[in-house]
Design a protein around this motif. Structure first.
Motif, mmCIF file in Angstrom:
data_model
loop_
_atom_site.group_PDB
_atom_site.id
_atom_site.type_symbol
_atom_site.label_atom_id
_atom_site.label_comp_id
_atom_site.label_asym_id
_atom_site.label_seq_id
_atom_site.Cartn_x
_atom_site.Cartn_y
_atom_site.Cartn_z
ATOM 1 N N SER A 173 0.885 -1.295 0.016
ATOM 2 C CA SER A 173 -0.077 0.228 0.087
ATOM 3 C C SER A 173 0.973 1.259 0.093
ATOM 4 N N ARG A 174 0.361 2.253 -0.371
ATOM 5 C CA ARG A 174 0.994 3.613 -0.424
ATOM 6 C C ARG A 174 1.377 3.926 0.973
ATOM 7 N N SER A 175 0.506 3.943 1.902
ATOM 8 C CA SER A 175 0.615 4.324 3.246
ATOM 9 C C SER A 175 2.052 3.458 3.847
ATOM 10 N N ARG A 176 2.048 2.181 3.368
ATOM 11 C CA ARG A 176 3.201 1.278 3.880
ATOM 12 C C ARG A 176 4.489 1.877 3.395
ATOM 13 N N ILE A 177 4.399 2.219 2.034
ATOM 14 C CA ILE A 177 5.733 2.612 1.369
ATOM 15 C C ILE A 177 5.980 4.095 1.744
ATOM 16 N N GLN A 178 5.168 4.759 2.122
ATOM 17 C CA GLN A 178 5.112 6.143 2.705
ATOM 18 C C GLN A 178 6.169 5.894 4.128
ATOM 19 N N VAL A 238 17.500 6.191 -3.770
ATOM 20 C CA VAL A 238 17.270 6.879 -5.043
ATOM 21 C C VAL A 238 18.725 7.147 -5.553
ATOM 22 N N ASN A 239 19.108 6.362 -6.498
ATOM 23 C CA ASN A 239 20.469 6.282 -6.927
ATOM 24 C C ASN A 239 21.610 6.391 -5.927
ATOM 25 N N ASP A 240 21.333 5.258 -4.972
ATOM 26 C CA ASP A 240 22.391 5.039 -3.984
ATOM 27 C C ASP A 240 22.042 6.142 -2.911
ATOM 28 N N GLU A 241 21.149 6.961 -2.848
ATOM 29 C CA GLU A 241 21.207 8.203 -1.712
ATOM 30 C C GLU A 241 19.838 7.979 -1.075
ATOM 31 N N VAL A 242 19.955 7.998 0.277
ATOM 32 C CA VAL A 242 18.784 7.702 0.945
ATOM 33 C C VAL A 242 17.895 8.895 1.068
ATOM 34 N N ILE A 243 16.529 8.502 0.666
ATOM 35 C CA ILE A 243 15.626 9.946 0.674
ATOM 36 C C ILE A 243 14.521 9.719 1.580
ATOM 37 N N THR A 244 14.170 10.497 2.627
ATOM 38 C CA THR A 244 13.324 10.333 3.506
ATOM 39 C C THR A 244 11.987 11.384 3.346
ATOM 40 N N SER A 245 11.886 11.754 2.310
ATOM 41 C CA SER A 245 10.693 12.742 1.934
ATOM 42 C C SER A 245 9.832 11.875 0.929
ATOM 43 N N ASN A 246 8.566 11.716 1.235
ATOM 44 C CA ASN A 246 7.855 11.262 0.220
ATOM 45 C C ASN A 246 7.479 12.327 -0.917
ATOM 46 N N LYS A 247 7.601 13.465 -0.584
ATOM 47 C CA LYS A 247 7.626 14.503 -1.519
ATOM 48 C C LYS A 247 8.578 14.768 -2.960
ATOM 49 N N HIS A 248 9.875 14.000 -2.514
ATOM 50 C CA HIS A 248 10.807 13.992 -3.459
ATOM 51 C C HIS A 248 10.305 13.748 -4.829
ATOM 52 N N LYS A 249 10.644 14.370 -5.748
ATOM 53 C CA LYS A 249 10.164 14.658 -7.217
ATOM 54 C C LYS A 249 11.050 13.561 -7.991
ATOM 55 N N MET A 250 10.567 12.978 -8.767
ATOM 56 C CA MET A 250 11.203 11.643 -9.552
ATOM 57 C C MET A 250 11.574 12.426 -11.071
ATOM 58 N N THR A 251 12.863 12.241 -11.451
ATOM 59 C CA THR A 251 13.205 12.881 -12.881
ATOM 60 C C THR A 251 13.222 11.914 -13.974
ATOM 61 N N GLY A 252 13.147 10.747 -13.736
ATOM 62 C CA GLY A 252 13.188 9.504 -14.684
ATOM 63 C C GLY A 252 14.695 9.186 -14.656
ATOM 64 N N PHE A 253 14.670 7.705 -15.125
ATOM 65 C CA PHE A 253 15.878 6.797 -15.077
ATOM 66 C C PHE A 253 16.653 6.747 -13.816
ATOM 67 N N GLU A 254 15.975 6.762 -12.693
ATOM 68 C CA GLU A 254 16.325 6.684 -11.414
ATOM 69 C C GLU A 254 16.405 4.969 -10.964
ATOM 70 N N LEU A 255 17.360 4.766 -10.353
ATOM 71 C CA LEU A 255 17.275 3.372 -9.567
ATOM 72 C C LEU A 255 16.904 3.485 -8.410
ATOM 73 N N VAL A 256 15.817 2.812 -7.761
ATOM 74 C CA VAL A 256 15.523 3.026 -6.652
ATOM 75 C C VAL A 256 15.381 1.561 -5.907
ATOM 76 N N GLU A 257 15.881 1.563 -4.604
ATOM 77 C CA GLU A 257 16.097 0.457 -4.020
ATOM 78 C C GLU A 257 15.450 0.480 -2.539
ATOM 79 N N VAL A 258 14.731 -0.712 -2.063
ATOM 80 C CA VAL A 258 14.022 -0.714 -0.939
ATOM 81 C C VAL A 258 14.351 -1.737 -0.115
#
Length: 325
Positions: free
Chosen positions: A33-38, A48-68
């Motif tokens: 669910s989206r809430s779980r992902i949040q 995102v591209n090996d950088e830890v992101i902690t804001s759900n409002k982070h804007k995607m630009t395309g061609f990113e590698l995302v790891e969870v």
């Protein structure tokens, strides 16, 4: 409680340009669910591209590698026990249980055994791999009625999402003190009681709570109500009815001191005196099936103790409405 590791990996294309991170992830990893992902983003489980992101409002630009790399709670060390369950429905995705009074749903301090979770793990051992052993919502120990349990992670995600969107139908039967003239709705926030540690209360800074109710039957000094939950706060119906001055019969936490009515037969007085749990029953449950998408409803009649009390209330009403000459 133990945890299970979740590892997800995806390289996005240009179509995600401008999207929020949580939205892009929930659209890609549909089993969560989206809430779980949040929550995972906030806890630092997403790179995102090996950088830890902690804001759900982070804007995607395309061609990113995302790891969870996340952790979810699973049943783990809870023991399976051969405890009888009243299962009213079961398929490959879910099961619906009619819970009796006195059965604790989740193990906790002082209740590691003899709970519904212990019984479910005996019936479906695979539930040990799901958050909270697949249980989607709770009922208080002494409240009876219908509960849904997910059997797969996909079903769990779908049902949790439905519950969060207030798409479940949940109707309860309650026998309350005093005579209610007509039904209504109450929208009053609920939070932890300021002085009673185990109780909840209507407080200004509580979480929004909405309960709808209608009168099913009136007695001389009591009412049979049908209630529907729009939200699902702890003790919600019990707190709202007490707040409205129509506490549920037998509620040990919210009914206050019992006042014996003037017009009461010895039989009803005896039953009321011995009724030591809240007269509250989850009688109807409706939801969309996580695989087929079809809406399904289940019903469960009031348990024997509530039915006996209801019959005594009817007999008491008839006794004083038609006195012997």
């Amino acid at each position: 409680m133990t945890t299970q590791s979740i590892e997800l990996r995806h390289t996005f294309d240009e179509k995600v340009y401008g999207k929020r991170l949580d939205l892009a992830l929930s659209e890609t990893f549909e089993d969560y669910s989206r809430s779980r992902i949040q929550d995972w983003v906030k806890q630092g489980f997403v790179k995102v591209n090996d950088e830890v992101i902690t804001s759900n409002k982070h804007k995607m630009t395309g061609f990113e590698l995302v790891e969870v790399n996340a952790e979810v709670e699973v049943a783990g060390d809870w023991e399976a026990e051969a405890i009888e369950l009243n299962i009213v429905y079961e398929d490959d995705d879910l099961l619906v249980v009619n819970k009796p009074t006195g059965l604790v749903v989740h193990p906790g301090a002082g209740n590691q055994q003899g709970t519904m979770v212990n019984a479910l793990l005996h019936h479906v051992p695979e539930l040990q791999n799901l958050p909270r052993a697949g249980i989607i919502h709770r009922l208080d120990k002494e409240t009876t009625g219908l509960l849904v349990v997910a059997k797969t992670i996909g079903a769990h995600t779908s049902l949790v999402d439905q519950l969060q969107r207030r798409e479940f139908t949940r109707e309860y039967d309650a026998l309350v003190n005093r005579v209610m003239v007509s039904g209504n709705s109450i929208d009053a926030p609920i939070g932890r009681h300021p002085t009673k540690r185990t109780a909840m209360a209507v407080i200004p800074d509580g979480r929004r709570a909405i309960t709808h109710f209608r009168v099913a039957e009136k007695f001389l000094d009591h009412t049979h109500l049908k209630l529907r939950l729009e939200t699902g706060r702890t003790h919600q119906i019990r707190v709202h009815m007490s707040y409205l001055k129509f506490p549920i019969v037998g509620d040990p936490l919210y009914s206050g001191r019992y006042r014996v009515p003037n017009r009461i037969t010895p039989e009803l007085k005896d039953i009321l005196g011995k009724f030591k749990r809240q007269a509250l029953h989850a009688s109807l449950l409706g939801l969309k099936h996580p695989t087929t998408g079809d809406y399904i409803e289940w019903t469960a009649p009031m348990p024997a103790d509530m039915q006996k009390l209801r019959d005594a209330l009817v007999a008491n009403r008839e006794h004083f409405s038609n006195p012997e000459e």
